[in-house]
Design an enzyme around this catalytic site. Structure first.
Site, PDB file in Angstrom:
ATOM      1  N   PHE A 150      17.138   6.416 -13.717  1.00  0.00           N
ATOM      2  CA  PHE A 150      18.177   6.748 -14.689  1.00  0.00           C
ATOM      3  C   PHE A 150      18.183   5.834 -15.899  1.00  0.00           C
ATOM      4  O   PHE A 150      18.685   6.204 -16.957  1.00  0.00           O
ATOM      5  CB  PHE A 150      19.570   6.719 -14.010  1.00  0.00           C
ATOM      6  CG  PHE A 150      20.122   5.321 -13.838  1.00  0.00           C
ATOM      7  CD1 PHE A 150      20.759   4.679 -14.890  1.00  0.00           C
ATOM      8  CD2 PHE A 150      19.997   4.638 -12.632  1.00  0.00           C
ATOM      9  CE1 PHE A 150      21.256   3.391 -14.743  1.00  0.00           C
ATOM     10  CE2 PHE A 150      20.477   3.351 -12.480  1.00  0.00           C
ATOM     11  CZ  PHE A 150      21.119   2.727 -13.542  1.00  0.00           C
ATOM     12  N   LYS A 174       9.952  14.884 -12.783  1.00  0.00           N
ATOM     13  CA  LYS A 174      11.199  14.985 -12.012  1.00  0.00           C
ATOM     14  C   LYS A 174      12.055  13.795 -12.461  1.00  0.00           C
ATOM     15  O   LYS A 174      11.915  12.685 -11.961  1.00  0.00           O
ATOM     16  CB  LYS A 174      10.899  14.913 -10.509  1.00  0.00           C
ATOM     17  CG  LYS A 174      11.927  15.559  -9.595  1.00  0.00           C
ATOM     18  CD  LYS A 174      13.358  15.074  -9.756  1.00  0.00           C
ATOM     19  CE  LYS A 174      13.643  13.756  -9.110  1.00  0.00           C
ATOM     20  NZ  LYS A 174      15.004  13.225  -9.440  1.00  0.00           N
ATOM     21  N   GLU A 177      18.503  12.542 -11.744  1.00  0.00           N
ATOM     22  CA  GLU A 177      19.547  13.572 -11.772  1.00  0.00           C
ATOM     23  C   GLU A 177      20.810  13.061 -12.475  1.00  0.00           C
ATOM     24  O   GLU A 177      21.720  13.827 -12.748  1.00  0.00           O
ATOM     25  CB  GLU A 177      19.863  14.052 -10.348  1.00  0.00           C
ATOM     26  CG  GLU A 177      20.436  12.996  -9.397  1.00  0.00           C
ATOM     27  CD  GLU A 177      19.390  12.049  -8.780  1.00  0.00           C
ATOM     28  OE1 GLU A 177      18.323  11.845  -9.378  1.00  0.00           O
ATOM     29  OE2 GLU A 177      19.690  11.504  -7.707  1.00  0.00           O
ATOM     30  N   SER A 227      13.856   2.268  -7.707  1.00  0.00           N
ATOM     31  CA  SER A 227      14.196   1.109  -6.876  1.00  0.00           C
ATOM     32  C   SER A 227      13.102   0.863  -5.834  1.00  0.00           C
ATOM     33  O   SER A 227      12.335   1.781  -5.477  1.00  0.00           O
ATOM     34  CB  SER A 227      15.539   1.357  -6.197  1.00  0.00           C
ATOM     35  OG  SER A 227      15.457   2.536  -5.415  1.00  0.00           O
ATOM     36  N   CYS A 282      15.025  -3.014 -15.842  1.00  0.00           N
ATOM     37  CA  CYS A 282      14.222  -3.663 -14.802  1.00  0.00           C
ATOM     38  C   CYS A 282      13.645  -4.965 -15.303  1.00  0.00           C
ATOM     39  O   CYS A 282      13.136  -5.760 -14.524  1.00  0.00           O
ATOM     40  CB  CYS A 282      13.102  -2.739 -14.352  1.00  0.00           C
ATOM     41  SG  CYS A 282      11.967  -2.398 -15.680  1.00  0.00           S
ATOM     42  N   GLU A 384      18.815  -7.209  -6.112  1.00  0.00           N
ATOM     43  CA  GLU A 384      18.926  -6.747  -7.496  1.00  0.00           C
ATOM     44  C   GLU A 384      20.326  -6.166  -7.694  1.00  0.00           C
ATOM     45  O   GLU A 384      20.726  -5.271  -6.949  1.00  0.00           O
ATOM     46  CB  GLU A 384      17.871  -5.660  -7.756  1.00  0.00           C
ATOM     47  CG  GLU A 384      17.880  -5.140  -9.178  1.00  0.00           C
ATOM     48  CD  GLU A 384      16.874  -4.011  -9.388  1.00  0.00           C
ATOM     49  OE1 GLU A 384      16.778  -3.110  -8.529  1.00  0.00           O
ATOM     50  OE2 GLU A 384      16.197  -4.025 -10.425  1.00  0.00           O
TER      51      GLU A 384
END
Ligand code: NAD
Length: 499
Positions: A150, A174, A177, A227, A282, A384
């Site tokens: 995301f 993909k 969402e 992740s 990240c 994290e």
């Protein structure tokens, strides 16, 4: 009013038919703004069939023509930058300037991909034997899939598909969402740029769609960013289905601050790198390792006033520097980490948990948080957090600081702040981390170098973009050719020698 999104298959919007959907929110106001379809196994198969059908013609299109399409795409993104950034901000929450910055970093990969005729050039050796020449070529893999997180709904997909398409693959994206609209927007711009039907497809969804991608026999390779637990799953499952996989995971990026560092510059860099995009990067710096207690105290004092000045607000407000988190679930998770840090005994120097913004009371906002005296045993150090939380850890000396960096399970990025060239050079060599900054807090490589972490931040053998992206997206073929004019032949069963 809530919008209903579609998949993008074979050059057009295709309404979801699985009956399963997800809600997309505007995180600044905490309201549902769209519904995204979740693809079934059959819908993924339909996209794969379109990509497979388009593959032979696209693969045999001369690389220069593929590059022209990519170049047109670049021009369209530039022409529509404001609208694109609004789409990213509306669903992700990050401030508009940050959204534009990330789109621009993605565009740099598009620019790199425009040079594909040069990048695909193979090697040629004349006369490897008498009358024998040898040469190599890089050919596309076929259908490639990208599964993205995301936090960069435009940039991370652009790490993947421009190079993949330029190399002659067809592609299925993909996206996350949580902020799916950027993917559809890019699909439309690609169509306008002349991308043939089926060459680029978008399927939305959750684990069902991802598993369908992992298991589909006609998908040759998968690029994943997200992740670590999911990256590990994607790598293991994709490989077990015979696919080439690169799976980039989570991070806990340490910045070492040596006592001789320019403190003002260092604290500017740390504040930018820890709180930019609300820490949902990240490559965010989430741990500052101050070498020596005095350096730790001075660092905290230098950080505090700068953090106090950060303007938190909706991403669309020109004054905002830090937007909300992406979702209510994520907000609760980040708050939970801060609560945990307090109960573990870390010193919460700045507490943004109770931030409320007038007019945006339902938004997923949290103010910047700063912990001091964090230790490696604490959960807030080990895991994290992916929010605007910076932990200061004290190390007695340089060696102890490097050990902390190297002992952590993640190995995405790190940085050292110092004026000491010896220390910086040693650190660049010793750090068991994929991307190292020297007085640079977020050392994200430029598009023509490659992005990727070590340890549990990357599963697979290829980094993203740069030449690593070209290698990931192609398979090499080496041809050895004899033109027998004037050469005496004869049967010889011994091992072939050329020279
Ligand atoms: P995520 O792992 O939850 O989701 C990533 C993708 O995997 C999404 O498309 C999602 O739909 C899918 N997914 C989620 N759960 C799944 C499951 N159980 N099975 C199959 N697919 C699943 O990650 P996120 O929350 O969207 O993104 C944040 C994470 O991404 C952070 O950990 C961050 O460090 C990482 N990240 C890493 C990099 C990098 O380059 N290393 C870059 C950006 C983000």
């Amino acid at each position: 009013m809530s919008e209903t999104l579609s998949h993008w298959i074979n050059g057009q919007s295709v309404a979801g038919g699985s009956g399963r959907t997800g809600n997309v929110f505007n995180p600044a106001i905490g309201e549902k703004i769209a519904e995204v379809p979740f693809a079934s196994v059959d819908e993924v198969a339909r996209a794969v069939a379109a990509a497979k059908a388009a593959s032979p013609e696209w693969a045999s299109t001369p690389a220069i023509r593929r590059a022209r399409m990519i170049f047109k795409f670049k021009e369209l993104i530039e022409a529509n930058m404001n609208e694109f950034a609004q789409i990213v901000t509306r669903e992700h929450g990050k401030v508009l300037s940050d959204a534009m910055g990330s789109i621009t970093r993605g565009l740099e990969v598009v620019e790199f991909a425009c040079g594909i005729p040069h990048l695909l050039k193979g090697e040629f050796s004349e006369a490897v034997g008498t009358g024998v020449d040898s040469y190599s070529m890089r050919q596309p893999l076929g259908v490639v899939a990208g599964i993205t997180p995301f936090n960069f709904p435009a940039m991370v997909p652009m790490w993947m598909f421009p190079i993949s398409l330029a190399c002659g693959n067809t592609f299925i994206l993909k996206p996350s969402e949580k902020d799916p609209s950027a993917a559809n927007y890019m699909a439309e711009l690609l169509k306008e740029a002349g991308c043939p039907k089926g060459v680029f497809n978008v399927v939305h969804g959750d684990k069902i769609a991802v598993d369908a991608v992992l298991e589909h026999p006609d998908i040759a390779a998968i690029s994943f960013v997200g992740s670590t637990p999911i990256a590990e799953y994607i790598y293991a499952t994709g490989c077990s289905h015979g696919k080439r996989v690169q799976a980039l995971g989570g991070a806990k990026n340490h910045a070492i601050v040596l006592p001789d560092a320019d403190l003002d510059m260092t604290s500017d860099a740390l504040v930018s790198a820890a709180y930019g995009s609300a820490g949902e990067r990240c490559m965010a710096v989430s741990v500052a390792v101050a070498v020596g207690d005095k350096a730790g105290d001075a660092l905290i004092e230098s950080l505090k006033p700068k953090i106090e000045q950060i303007k938190v607000g909706p991403g669309t407000d020109a004054d905002s520097e830090m937007g909300p988190l992406v979702s209510k679930v994520h907000l609760d998770k980040v708050r939970g980490y801060v609560d945990h840090g307090v109960s573990e005994g870390a010193n919460l120097v700045m507490d943004g948990r109770d931030l409320k913004l007038q007019g945006y009371e339902n938004g997923y906002f949290i103010g910047p948080c700063l912990f001091d005296h964090v230790t490696p045993e604490m959960k807030i150090y080990k895991e994290e957090i992916f929010g605007p939380v910076l932990s200061v850890v004290r190390a007695p000396d340089y060696d102890a600081a490097v050990k902390m960096v190297n002992d952590h399970e993640f190995g995405n990025g790190t940085a050292i702040f110092t004026r000491d060239g010896d220390a910086a050079r040693d650190f660049a060599s010793q750090a068991e981390i994929g991307m190292v900054g020297v007085n640079v807090p977020i050392p994200v490589p430029v598009a023509y170098h490659s992005f990727g972490g070590w340890k549990r931040s990357l599963f697979g053998d290829h980094n993203m973009h740069g030449m690593e992206g070209v290698r990931f997206s192609t398979k090499m073929k080496t041809i050895t050719a004899r033109w027998p004019t004037g050469i005496r032949s004869g049967v010889d069963l011994s091992f072939p020698m050329m020279g």
